[in-house]
Design an enzyme around this catalytic site. Structure first.
Site, PDB file in Angstrom:
ATOM      1  CG  ASP A 263      -1.692   1.219   1.471  1.00 49.31           C
ATOM      2  OD1 ASP A 263      -1.507   2.193   0.715  1.00 49.31           O
ATOM      3  OD2 ASP A 263      -2.520   1.222   2.405  1.00 49.31           O
TER       4      ASP A 263
ATOM      5  CE1 TYR B 166       6.858  -8.460  16.900  1.00 53.94           C
ATOM      6  CE2 TYR B 166       5.327  -7.590  18.533  1.00 53.94           C
ATOM      7  CZ  TYR B 166       6.435  -8.358  18.206  1.00 53.94           C
ATOM      8  OH  TYR B 166       7.112  -9.010  19.185  1.00 53.94           O
TER       9      TYR B 166
ATOM     10  CE  LYS C  45      -1.100 -10.330  13.800  1.00 56.76           C
ATOM     11  NZ  LYS C  45      -2.493 -10.295  13.683  1.00 56.76           N
TER      12      LYS C  45
HETATM   13 MG    MG Z   1      -3.844   2.387   3.290  1.00 57.40          MG
HETATM   14 MG    MG Z   2      -4.762  -2.236   2.425  1.00 63.64          MG
END
Ligand code: MG
Ligand code: MG
Ligand code: F6R
Length: 378
Positions: free
Chosen positions: A13, A230, A233
């Site tokens: 992303d 983290y 994930k």
């Molecule tokens: Mg996003």
């Molecule tokens: Mg996404």
């Protein structure tokens, strides 16, 4: 032995349009442009750029094997170029999944999700790339179990001599960074006690017990502590080989007719049904969701990607979408209460430490032996 082909799906992303809902078309164009360049062309056999929600997925075929530095570098540089475009357009969270400025030979652990498999292409090689948004790698546990171990889903396990020996499941413990290989059907109960907890135990890969061939692989990866939190994930991808000893295409798609509840909706802190949709409908907007899954089918032809066939565009999945909407309505009615809201340890966002701090002086010990309310001196 014949030549081997590698299918690499690397996703990130790098900026949402609008908010966290979709990928802007200019990013897709930039990614295609990068993968079309001659240096990329020499490295790859073929590629496709696909999207699900705010995730950009690079589907690439080549002969370089898994974890290849050049292929990973190409993906990394493509995401960097797309980040620049996202920054120019001031898209939301531009570059959010590129957690490091420095590429160190492999994108694993740097933010992007990776699923890769290398195999000798069969006489005919149908594959499905599943891509999900607003959820986590453990979301594949339920459908993978159904595809490869549940005879009520996959009749091939019962009546196809090429499948009857069952499959080996490679399960990863993402907390202790260990793996275990489990045999289906003999060890189904052991398998289920682990993968029924998808926040910790994830199916990384599945192998045919007839010939050891890889059948499926997911973007499950070690949880790395980076930038104080983290990572790894994240919105997951999955590659499944189909037919002739593997689940038929329809057996691989069937588990998605019962939308199961997955973690990752709104602020990564809610549970919601995984809704199967066509790529053009993969724009999670209601309460930033509900979580979506897209399934793109390809025939490989000497590594060339023939397709995609957008499987969940089939009206056969209309009822699954309706059920997902009904489940979404019900869960939304619970508002901030569990189990719609995730358990305390699983929420991506929380104000609990601040609220506990603020109220610290007002928390009083309960008196020993007290049976009910101890009253209140207002
Ligand atoms: Mg996003
Ligand atoms: Mg996404
Ligand atoms: C879920 C997701 C979104 C965001 C939400 C808040 O995975 O990506 O639901 O968590 O839109 O985003 P921020 O904190 O960036 O305003």
């Amino acid at each position: 032995m014949g030549k081997k082909v590698t299918v690499s799906v690397i996703k990130a992303d790098v900026g949402g349009f609008v908010g966290h809902s979709t990928v802007h078309p200019n990013l897709v164009e930039e990614a295609c442009g990068r993968l079309e360049r001659s240096d990329a062309k020499n490295l790859l056999i073929d590629y496709r750029v696909a999207t699900v929600g705010d995730d950009l997925n690079l589907i690439m075929t080549h002969e370089q094997g898994t974890d290849n530095q050049d292929v990973h570098k190409l993906a990394w540089e493509t995401f960097q170029a797309c980040t620049k475009v996202a920054q120019e357009l001031k898209l939301y969270g531009a570059g959010q999944d590129l957690l490091s400025d420095a590429f160190s030979g492999n994108v694993r652990g740097l933010g992007p999700g990776v699923a890769e498999m290398e195999f000798e292409e069969r006489q005919s090689e149908p594959i499905i790339i599943f891509m999900a948004d607003k959820t986590e790698p453990g979301a594949w546990n339920f459908p993978l179990f159904k595809m490869f171990a549940d005879p009520f889903n996959t009749i091939g396990l019962v009546i196809d001599p090429k499948m009857h020996q069952g499959f080996t499941f490679e399960v990863h413990d993402l907390i202790d960074n260990e793996r275990v290989m489990l045999l289906a059907p003999e060890e189904l109960y052991d398998l289920l006690v682990l993968i029924g907890a998808p926040g910790r135990y994830c199916i990384k890969a599945i192998y045919s017990r007839r010939n050891g061939e890889i059948a499926a692989t997911s973007s499950t990866q070690r949880l790395n502590l980076m930038a104080g939190r983290y990572v790894g994930k994240d919105d997951p991808v999955l590659i499944v080989r189909c037919q002739s000893g593997f689940p038929a295409v329809g057996e691989a798609l069937e588990p998605f007719t019962k939308p199961h509840l997955v973690s990752g909706w709104m602020r990564g802190s809610h549970s919601g049904p995984l809704m199967p949709v066509a790529e053009k409908h993969a724009s999670p907007t209601r309460f930033d969701g509900p979580p979506r899954v897209v399934a793109l089918g390809f025939q490989l032809s000497n590594g060339r990607l023939i397709g995609p066939q957008d499987f969940f565009a089939d009206p056969g999945f209309d009822e699954a979408r309706r059920l997902a909407n009904q489940l979404a309505n019900y869960l939304r009615g619970l508002g901030p209460f569990e189990p719609h809201r995730l358990h305390l340890e699983e929420m991506e966002y929380t104000t609990l430490p601040q609220v506990r701090d603020k109220l610290q002086d007002r928390f009083e010990p309960l008196k020993e032996g007290s049976k009910g309310s101890e009253g209140f001196e207002g």
